[in-house]
Design an enzyme around this catalytic site. Sequence first.
Site, PDB file in Angstrom:
ATOM      1  N   GLU A   1       0.399   5.255   0.610  1.00 32.17           N
ATOM      2  CA  GLU A   1      -0.524   6.269   1.110  1.00 32.17           C
ATOM      3  C   GLU A   1      -0.138   7.658   0.618  1.00 32.17           C
ATOM      4  O   GLU A   1       0.932   7.862   0.028  1.00 32.17           O
ATOM      5  CB  GLU A   1      -0.570   6.192   2.647  1.00 32.17           C
TER       6      GLU A   1
ATOM      7  N   CYS B   1     -10.099  -5.441   0.550  1.00 32.89           N
ATOM      8  CA  CYS B   1     -11.279  -4.569   0.669  1.00 32.89           C
ATOM      9  C   CYS B   1     -12.179  -4.739  -0.561  1.00 32.89           C
ATOM     10  O   CYS B   1     -11.794  -5.356  -1.564  1.00 32.89           O
ATOM     11  CB  CYS B   1     -10.840  -3.112   0.827  1.00 32.89           C
TER      12      CYS B   1
ATOM     13  N   ASN C   1       0.834  -1.207   0.000  1.00 22.64           N
ATOM     14  CA  ASN C   1       0.000   0.000   0.000  1.00 22.64           C
ATOM     15  C   ASN C   1       0.867   1.254   0.000  1.00 22.64           C
ATOM     16  O   ASN C   1       1.934   1.301   0.624  1.00 22.64           O
ATOM     17  CB  ASN C   1      -1.029  -0.004   1.137  1.00 22.64           C
TER      18      ASN C   1
ATOM     19  N   GLU D   1      -3.101  -4.685  -2.871  1.00 26.28           N
ATOM     20  CA  GLU D   1      -3.619  -5.665  -3.840  1.00 26.28           C
ATOM     21  C   GLU D   1      -3.744  -5.046  -5.223  1.00 26.28           C
ATOM     22  O   GLU D   1      -3.433  -5.677  -6.239  1.00 26.28           O
ATOM     23  CB  GLU D   1      -4.994  -6.184  -3.393  1.00 26.28           C
TER      24      GLU D   1
END
Length: 159
Positions: free
Chosen positions: A63, A111, A61, A74
Amino acid sequence: MKTFNIPVHIDEFDVEELPASVQELRKAAEAARERAYAPYSGFKVGAALRLDNGIIVTGSNQENAAYPSGMCAERVAIWYAGAQHPERRILQMYITARSSHAEVNHPVPPCGACRQSMLEYEVKQKHPIEIWFRGETGKVWRTRSVENILPLVFDGSDL
Ligand code: THU
């Protein structure tokens, strides 16, 4: 009126039980997780994909100070695979997460937006993507396809 129950099938493993090829994917995902850029959430996620030629692609990830501009591990991984290896099928994905606040000892699933993005490639390649996911410690869960964890899929056939 009719009622439909749509089951979700999950297999649970101890980490020692994983086949050698999944152990390799797990290590790649854990290494990717440590390369996450997560200064705002402290929640680092790593994802590793195995392609049908054996190549492993990873993502973490990323940010951003403008929060919605960040991206999940993902989707970083699956879009990299789509961009760099468009002709290859994605066979498996392994996901791992750890937090700087507390031990993540439960399996962390992708998610909803990641499931939708992953589903696109499952449909495109006409072959299921097996997903393995874990926290930092604890049990590992496996689902045999994206569709299994995204019932009532919306895909190109709905357009
Ligand atoms: N995150 C992922 O990388 N994958 C998911 O499936 C869920 C959330 C990231 C996004 C954000 O950087 C942090 O975890 C906290 O939501």
